[in-house]
Design a protein around this motif. Structure first.
Motif, PDB file in Angstrom:
ATOM      1  N   HIS A   1       0.892  -1.171   0.003  1.00  0.00           N
ATOM      2  CA  HIS A   1       0.084  -0.131   0.045  1.00  0.00           C
ATOM      3  C   HIS A   1       0.899   1.384  -0.155  1.00  0.00           C
ATOM      4  CE1 HIS A   1      -3.463   2.344   0.645  1.00  0.00           C
ATOM      5  NE2 HIS A   1      -3.006   2.966   1.858  1.00  0.00           N
ATOM      6  N   LYS A   2       1.828   1.257   0.736  1.00  0.00           N
ATOM      7  CA  LYS A   2       2.869   2.539   0.763  1.00  0.00           C
ATOM      8  C   LYS A   2       3.458   2.615  -0.650  1.00  0.00           C
ATOM      9  CE  LYS A   2       3.825   2.742   5.710  1.00  0.00           C
ATOM     10  NZ  LYS A   2       4.946   2.694   6.894  1.00  0.00           N
TER      11      LYS A   2
ATOM     12  N   LYS B   1       1.236   4.146  -2.831  1.00  0.00           N
ATOM     13  CA  LYS B   1       0.804   5.450  -2.438  1.00  0.00           C
ATOM     14  C   LYS B   1       1.923   6.331  -3.269  1.00  0.00           C
ATOM     15  CE  LYS B   1      -0.480   6.897   1.472  1.00  0.00           C
ATOM     16  NZ  LYS B   1      -0.914   6.985   2.724  1.00  0.00           N
ATOM     17  N   TYR B   2       3.107   5.761  -2.847  1.00  0.00           N
ATOM     18  CA  TYR B   2       4.375   6.513  -3.285  1.00  0.00           C
ATOM     19  C   TYR B   2       4.457   6.767  -4.971  1.00  0.00           C
ATOM     20  CZ  TYR B   2       9.297   7.741  -4.230  1.00  0.00           C
ATOM     21  OH  TYR B   2      10.354   8.284  -4.773  1.00  0.00           O
TER      22      TYR B   2
ATOM     23  N   GLN C   1       2.221   6.720  -6.943  1.00  0.00           N
ATOM     24  CA  GLN C   1       1.205   7.430  -7.214  1.00  0.00           C
ATOM     25  C   GLN C   1       1.393   9.093  -7.136  1.00  0.00           C
ATOM     26  OE1 GLN C   1      -1.686   6.552  -9.119  1.00  0.00           O
ATOM     27  NE2 GLN C   1      -1.910   8.895  -9.395  1.00  0.00           N
TER      28      GLN C   1
END
Length: 81
Positions: free
Chosen positions: A16-17, A20-21, A23
């Motif tokens: 998930h991290k 997010k990064y 994106q």
């Protein structure tokens, strides 16, 4: 050194991290499978570098504490006539 492995929950959090990064910083949308594949690559190809740095940091702390202990024990010695 054995392979670096994480629990399913840890892997999910890291995926998930990573998503997010990618994106936010690169405007790239990556699915769960691709992000986990990339995470596996990082772990296999780069993980040993992070592991070794952690080991070096831990060794430095142990050496400092050992030095302190030696100093303390030396100070406790009784004088001999």
């Amino acid at each position: 050194m054995s392979d670096i492995t994480f629990s399913r929950e840890q892997t999910s959090q890291m995926v998930h991290k990573l998503q997010k990064y990618l994106q936010a910083e690169l405007d790239v949308e990556v699915g769960d499978f691709d992000a986990e594949f990339l995470l596996d690559f990082f772990a296999k190809e780069l993980g040993a570098h992070f592991y070794n740095q952690g080991m070096a940091d831990a060794l430095r702390v142990v050496e400092e504490k050992t030095e302190d202990l030696v100093d303390t024990l030396t100070w406790l010695q009784k004088p001999v006539d």
